[in-house]
Motif scaffolding. Sequence first.
Motif, PDB file in Angstrom:
ATOM      1  N   UNK A 164     -28.102  25.626  -9.001  1.00 56.85           N
ATOM      2  CA  UNK A 164     -27.505  24.435  -8.387  1.00 56.85           C
ATOM      3  C   UNK A 164     -28.596  23.418  -8.071  1.00 56.85           C
ATOM      4  N   UNK A 165     -29.739  23.891  -7.598  1.00 58.93           N
ATOM      5  CA  UNK A 165     -30.859  22.986  -7.325  1.00 58.93           C
ATOM      6  C   UNK A 165     -31.312  22.286  -8.601  1.00 58.93           C
ATOM      7  N   UNK A 166     -31.354  23.008  -9.707  1.00 60.08           N
ATOM      8  CA  UNK A 166     -31.738  22.393 -10.984  1.00 60.08           C
ATOM      9  C   UNK A 166     -30.750  21.305 -11.382  1.00 60.08           C
ATOM     10  N   UNK A 167     -29.464  21.577 -11.184  1.00 63.46           N
ATOM     11  CA  UNK A 167     -28.449  20.561 -11.483  1.00 63.46           C
ATOM     12  C   UNK A 167     -28.630  19.360 -10.557  1.00 63.46           C
ATOM     13  N   UNK A 168     -28.962  19.617  -9.301  1.00 62.23           N
ATOM     14  CA  UNK A 168     -29.190  18.517  -8.351  1.00 62.23           C
ATOM     15  C   UNK A 168     -30.389  17.667  -8.776  1.00 62.23           C
ATOM     16  N   UNK A 222     -32.055  12.425 -11.376  1.00 58.47           N
ATOM     17  CA  UNK A 222     -32.647  11.637 -12.453  1.00 58.47           C
ATOM     18  C   UNK A 222     -31.670  10.742 -13.178  1.00 58.47           C
ATOM     19  N   UNK A 223     -30.440  11.246 -13.407  1.00 59.80           N
ATOM     20  CA  UNK A 223     -29.508  10.451 -14.206  1.00 59.80           C
ATOM     21  C   UNK A 223     -28.332   9.878 -13.417  1.00 59.80           C
ATOM     22  N   UNK A 267     -27.406  15.145  -1.736  1.00 63.40           N
ATOM     23  CA  UNK A 267     -27.061  13.942  -2.512  1.00 63.40           C
ATOM     24  C   UNK A 267     -26.118  14.291  -3.667  1.00 63.40           C
ATOM     25  N   UNK A 268     -26.319  15.472  -4.259  1.00 61.02           N
ATOM     26  CA  UNK A 268     -25.400  15.910  -5.312  1.00 61.02           C
ATOM     27  C   UNK A 268     -23.996  16.106  -4.737  1.00 61.02           C
ATOM     28  N   UNK A 269     -23.903  16.709  -3.563  1.00 61.56           N
ATOM     29  CA  UNK A 269     -22.593  16.913  -2.934  1.00 61.56           C
ATOM     30  C   UNK A 269     -21.928  15.568  -2.658  1.00 61.56           C
TER      31      UNK A 269
END
Length: 118
Positions: free
Chosen positions: A49-53, A58-59, A103-105
């Motif tokens: 999940x951290x990698x996805x965040x 970045x994008x 921030x992802x959430x």
Amino acid sequence: MRGGRFLWFLVSLALGIVLGLAAGRAAAPLREPGGSLKTLQPQAQTEAVLMVAQIYAGDGNAAGAAQRLSALSDQPALRLVQQAIISGGEYGYSKADLDAMLRLAQGLQSLPSGGSTP
């Protein structure tokens, strides 16, 4: 005479390599990996999940992040990130890592589906 010996040496060496590889393949054939991302241990799932965040940082593509998270679990992406934030705090993740997941959430909440997997 000397050239003939060297040639037979190379032929024997090549034959030995081929037979050794064939015997090894017969004794222990390659197997397909049996696991999937949905069977990850909790700490590995939090790391994923951290990698996805970090990719999201970045994008900025929340829909793409939700799609990536859908490979990790059958539950909604937002819930998966919330659990990862809690687990990350327990595992001692840095504030920067926890902020990235936060921030992802927030980005997932901005999706029309409310962060559920598309």
